[in-house]
Design an enzyme around this catalytic site. Structure first.
Site, mmCIF file in Angstrom:
data_model
loop_
_atom_site.group_PDB
_atom_site.id
_atom_site.type_symbol
_atom_site.label_atom_id
_atom_site.label_comp_id
_atom_site.label_asym_id
_atom_site.label_seq_id
_atom_site.Cartn_x
_atom_site.Cartn_y
_atom_site.Cartn_z
ATOM 1 N N CYS A 93 57.052 -4.086 3.207
ATOM 2 C CA CYS A 93 55.884 -4.493 2.425
ATOM 3 C C CYS A 93 55.132 -5.693 3.024
ATOM 4 O O CYS A 93 54.429 -5.522 4.009
ATOM 5 C CB CYS A 93 56.295 -4.728 0.979
ATOM 6 S SG CYS A 93 54.891 -4.566 -0.143
ATOM 7 N N HIS A 194 60.439 -0.721 -1.203
ATOM 8 C CA HIS A 194 61.085 -1.993 -1.508
ATOM 9 C C HIS A 194 62.525 -1.901 -1.931
ATOM 10 O O HIS A 194 63.028 -0.842 -2.211
ATOM 11 C CB HIS A 194 60.372 -2.592 -2.724
ATOM 12 C CG HIS A 194 59.357 -3.575 -2.350
ATOM 13 N ND1 HIS A 194 59.661 -4.737 -1.726
ATOM 14 C CD2 HIS A 194 58.021 -3.576 -2.518
ATOM 15 C CE1 HIS A 194 58.544 -5.414 -1.545
ATOM 16 N NE2 HIS A 194 57.531 -4.731 -2.007
HETATM 17 N N1 GLN Z 1 51.044 -8.982 -1.035
HETATM 18 C C1 GLN Z 1 51.106 -7.675 -0.540
HETATM 19 C C2 GLN Z 1 50.350 -6.633 -1.340
HETATM 20 O O1 GLN Z 1 50.284 -6.674 -2.567
HETATM 21 C C3 GLN Z 1 52.558 -7.299 -0.383
HETATM 22 C C4 GLN Z 1 53.259 -7.147 -1.685
HETATM 23 C C5 GLN Z 1 54.707 -6.892 -1.571
HETATM 24 O O2 GLN Z 1 55.399 -7.275 -0.608
HETATM 25 N N2 GLN Z 1 55.197 -6.247 -2.614
HETATM 26 O O3 GLN Z 1 49.812 -5.759 -0.731
#
Ligand code: GLN
Length: 250
Positions: A93, A194
């Site tokens: 992510c 994730h």
């Molecule tokens: N900040 C990034 C987004 O929302 C990554 C989010 C995350 O790692 N869940 O795209």
């Protein structure tokens, strides 16, 4: 064998218990008689490209990403050198976004990336959240399904010809439109999936482990002895079913 893992910014890029992926890697290695030595690499720490067999970057929100991005850019050369020497990598992510060329956040802030993955990311207006099911083929002819959970506002566009991690069966994926998720170059994998990614996808855990072992032994990846994986397969089945119920792209 001993596998040395460099865990980048564990104090910042750690949402959804992304560090659990390292617990799985360690356990699956131990069950095959291998040791995993996980070393945190933080802001200001040197990144010696020759010191690791595996590099891991977790996910984080825009705020945490902005805090680590300038430091990660300083480590770009080392990340590229490690990749070129066959070090295995997993980026999740926020980490996946920052290993690309750049990320423009929701507030317009621009974060330059490492430029390892051939992609750019720009925040959209709606979050892409939910269970995901992918079809992957990391080794020619070996199709596997990967189940996970995504939550991102960034839309990642791969350069034309770049290899994704997989094809989206259910869920949004990189951008909600292209039908692909993640990116793969050599032994490096980036993904939006994730948290319990490796616990419920043991085949990917073993693929990454085999790549790291290959680097540690200066050889090519060898098949690992199979493990029973009953609970892991059940976790995959439940997650895949949730993704199917969610519907979406097929
Ligand atoms: N900040 C990034 C987004 O929302 C990554 C989010 C995350 O790692 N869940 O795209």
């Amino acid at each position: 064998m001993k596998i040395v893992v460099g865990h980048l910014y564990p104090g910042y890029l750690n949402i959804y218990a992304d560090r659990g992926n390292m617990a799985v890697l360690t356990r699956r290695a131990a069950l095959r008689g291998h040791d995993v030595d996980i070393r945190p690499v933080g802001i200001g720490d040197p990144l010696d490209p020759g010191a690791y067999d595996f590099l891991y970057v977790g996910g984080g929100q825009d705020r945490e990403q902005a805090l680590v991005a300038p430091d990660l850019v300083e480590k770009s050369e080392a990340v590229h050198a490690a990749h070129a020497s066959g070090v295995a990598m997993l980026a999740v992510c926020g980490g996946y976004q920052l290993l690309g060329r750049s990320y423009r956040g929701r507030d317009g802030s621009f974060m330059p990336g490492v430029g390892l993955f051939p992609h750019e990311t720009v925040a959209g207006s709606a979050r892409m959240i939910g269970d995901v099911l992918l079809e992957c083929e990391l080794e020619p002819g070996e199709r596997q399904q990967l189940a996970g959970f995504e939550n991102h506002i960034g839309r990642t566009l791969l350069d034309s010809g770049a290899a994704p991690l997989g094809r989206v069966l259910f869920g949004f994926g990189n951008d909600g439109e292209s039908g692909v998720e993640g990116c793969r170059i050599g032994r490096a994998v980036g993904t939006y999936l994730h948290g319990p990614l490796l616990p419920r996808n043991p085949w990917l855990a073993d693929w990454l482990l085999a790549q790291a072992l290959a680097h540690a032994s200066d050889g090519s990846p060898q098949a690992l002895d199979p493990l029973p994986d009953e609970l892991e397969n059940e976790a995959f089945r439940v997650a895949a079913e949730r993704a199917r119920k969610r519907g979406g792209r097929r």
